[in-house]
Each structure stands twice: as structure tokens, then as C-alpha cells.
Motif scaffolding. Sequence first.
Motif, PDB file in Angstrom:
ATOM      1  N   PRO A 169      30.349 -36.254 -21.435  1.00 21.09           N
ATOM      2  CA  PRO A 169      30.103 -35.133 -22.044  1.00 21.09           C
ATOM      3  C   PRO A 169      30.611 -33.933 -21.330  1.00 21.09           C
ATOM      4  CG  PRO A 169      27.961 -36.433 -22.050  1.00 21.09           C
ATOM      5  CD  PRO A 169      29.077 -36.945 -21.071  1.00 21.09           C
ATOM      6  N   LYS A 170      31.222 -33.024 -21.853  1.00 27.23           N
ATOM      7  CA  LYS A 170      31.564 -31.889 -21.336  1.00 27.23           C
ATOM      8  C   LYS A 170      30.949 -30.555 -21.874  1.00 27.23           C
ATOM      9  CE  LYS A 170      36.068 -34.017 -20.545  1.00 27.23           C
ATOM     10  NZ  LYS A 170      35.651 -35.364 -21.175  1.00 27.23           N
ATOM     11  N   ILE A 171      30.715 -29.515 -21.355  1.00 21.33           N
ATOM     12  CA  ILE A 171      30.076 -28.198 -21.521  1.00 21.33           C
ATOM     13  C   ILE A 171      31.311 -27.306 -21.502  1.00 21.33           C
ATOM     14  CG2 ILE A 171      28.577 -26.401 -21.300  1.00 21.33           C
ATOM     15  CD1 ILE A 171      26.624 -28.555 -20.038  1.00 21.33           C
ATOM     16  N   GLU A 172      32.120 -26.666 -22.488  1.00 28.11           N
ATOM     17  CA  GLU A 172      33.143 -25.908 -22.424  1.00 28.11           C
ATOM     18  C   GLU A 172      33.031 -24.648 -22.935  1.00 28.11           C
ATOM     19  OE1 GLU A 172      36.964 -28.723 -22.858  1.00 28.11           O
ATOM     20  OE2 GLU A 172      35.789 -29.068 -24.334  1.00 28.11           O
ATOM     21  N   ASP A 173      31.778 -24.296 -23.723  1.00 28.61           N
ATOM     22  CA  ASP A 173      31.541 -22.923 -24.211  1.00 28.61           C
ATOM     23  C   ASP A 173      31.495 -21.830 -23.260  1.00 28.61           C
ATOM     24  OD1 ASP A 173      30.839 -20.871 -25.415  1.00 28.61           O
ATOM     25  OD2 ASP A 173      29.025 -21.551 -26.550  1.00 28.61           O
ATOM     26  N   PRO A 174      32.528 -21.077 -22.774  1.00 29.49           N
ATOM     27  CA  PRO A 174      32.244 -19.849 -21.939  1.00 29.49           C
ATOM     28  C   PRO A 174      30.898 -19.073 -21.739  1.00 29.49           C
ATOM     29  CG  PRO A 174      33.740 -19.300 -23.707  1.00 29.49           C
ATOM     30  CD  PRO A 174      33.288 -20.781 -23.900  1.00 29.49           C
ATOM     31  N   GLU A 175      30.292 -19.112 -22.928  1.00 34.81           N
ATOM     32  CA  GLU A 175      28.858 -18.350 -23.146  1.00 34.81           C
ATOM     33  C   GLU A 175      27.769 -19.476 -22.763  1.00 34.81           C
ATOM     34  OE1 GLU A 175      28.876 -15.375 -23.480  1.00 34.81           O
ATOM     35  OE2 GLU A 175      30.857 -15.046 -23.616  1.00 34.81           O
ATOM     36  N   ASN A 176      27.917 -20.734 -22.615  1.00 35.03           N
ATOM     37  CA  ASN A 176      27.112 -21.433 -22.086  1.00 35.03           C
ATOM     38  C   ASN A 176      26.314 -20.957 -20.730  1.00 35.03           C
ATOM     39  OD1 ASN A 176      26.032 -23.940 -20.516  1.00 35.03           O
ATOM     40  ND2 ASN A 176      25.900 -24.300 -22.508  1.00 35.03           N
TER      41      ASN A 176
END
Length: 289
Positions: free
Chosen positions: A227-234
Motif C-alpha cells: 500500500p502507498k500513501i501519496e496524498d501530499p496533505e497526509n
Amino acid sequence: MKRLIVLLLTAVAALPFRASATGQAAETLIVGRDTMQLFALPLESADSAVLARLGARLQEIDAPWSTGCWRRYIGVWRLEKGVLWFERVETMEGEPVFTGAELFPESAVGTRVRAAWFSGEVRYGTGKTIYYQHDGFARNLEREWKTTLKNGCVTSSRAYRNRGYETGLDFQENARLLAAAYDPTGLGEVPDNLGLFVSFAADSSGRAVHIDKARLVVSEKGNRDSPKIEDPENPLLKEALRVFRDVTRWDAWWIDGAWRKQYFVLPLRKNGAAWTPPKPRSGYPYFGS
């Protein structure tokens, strides 16, 4: 033994990645009184019959090869009055294979031939190596030129200088500093195993001055599709990038008027805790994981 070598060469020649699997020897380009490295293979654009003759000749003379020169030859070229001339082809050891006139008898001018079959951009240079990657022609010299040709004639050309700055830390130390400084407390649920992929450019200070792409990679046991976290606001990703900018320092290269991009995957957490470098095995240094 000779039959075994021939079979090995045949198998190697069939590999689709041979041209870029390792750093390759450059062609030779003469410009005025300067002998330069040419990071292009104009001969590969020639007629298939010409290339077949060249291949047969290389096989006939049992031309040497190495992983640093899969093609088994070095072309010698001259750029003169806006025209690219093909002068000759040699083995890696400098032994003659063909002159330009011998390989292209129908269009010979003396012992050489104009590279009328070639259109495209070539890069060449001189001076010390500024940047080197063990892959094809992925290297840069102090002074370089990019020249566009049409039917062997120059249509445009520009020169530029490259610089290198060894101001950074090695990968292991950057990874250690990043993992130690990364504190996701209060930012929500934190995966047990977490890494940061980042594509960036560093300047002469060693700091990342531009981040092109970034994402967190979550490692889950038994899950090949991480899984990847790509949201720049995360918040987890924002904290990772903040720390990345603050604590890491990298070597930098000014290439063709811009800071060269580089990319890494850096570990942040392992088994629910901050990642730490494993102890090196006795006698063997640690180069990353």
C-alpha cells in the motif's frame, strides 16, 4: 573452449538489456584538435546490411568484448565544418576493423564517409568525470555539447559546463538520521513498517531544494502489492518530508543547467519502532537494506 566462448557471446548478444546493463565505452569524436567522448551510437542507425557486415567482421576477427563494451567496437568520428564524418571503426584494443570507405563504399570520400544516414541529437564532452552511473552512457564530463544533426549535418549546437559537489552524507547515515528524527506521534494510525520513496534534486549545500515525487510505502507481510500513501496533505507524509528536508544531506550535480534529480527509498519504521541500521557482519560493511 572456443566453441563455448562463441556460444556465450551469442547468448549475451541476445539479451535485450545489454546496451544499458553496465557503463559502456564511449565512441571517439574529433573536433578540431580535441579528441572527445561521444555518448551516442550513430552507426546503429545505419542500414541493416551495413550492420550485418560489421557484425560478421567482428565475429571473423574474434573481436574482444567486455561488459563495458557489449557492441565490441569503437567508432571514430570527426565533426568538421558542420558535418559529421565517420572515419573508421576499431576494436576495443584499437585494432582496425573497417574504414568508413570500406563500410560505405558507395558514398566514400577518400577513406571516410559523411554520416548522411544519421539524424538526431548527440552528446559529447571532455574533461574529468563529474557524474557517473554504471549504466550505458549515464555519465557527464566537465564540458559537454548537445548537437542536433539532420542527414549528418549540424542544425543546432549548444555547450554547457557541469559541476559536482560532494557535500552529502552516505545513504546509510542519511537513512539513520531520517528514521531517528521521524516522529509520527499524534498523527493518526502509523503502520508498523514504513518507508519513504522520494525523487528530488539537491543543491551545492546538500539540501533537497526540489522534491518532484514522494510517497510512503507500507510493507505488509504476505502482501506483494505494498500500500502507498501519496496524498501530499497526509500528515504522515508531510512529517516525513519535513524531516527529510531538515536532516538529510546529499551529493549534488549541476548538469546541463539544472540540479540533477535523484531518488531513494529510505526506511522509517520497522516492526513498530524507528528503523535502525543493522549491525554489520564481521568483515563486511553495511551498504543499505
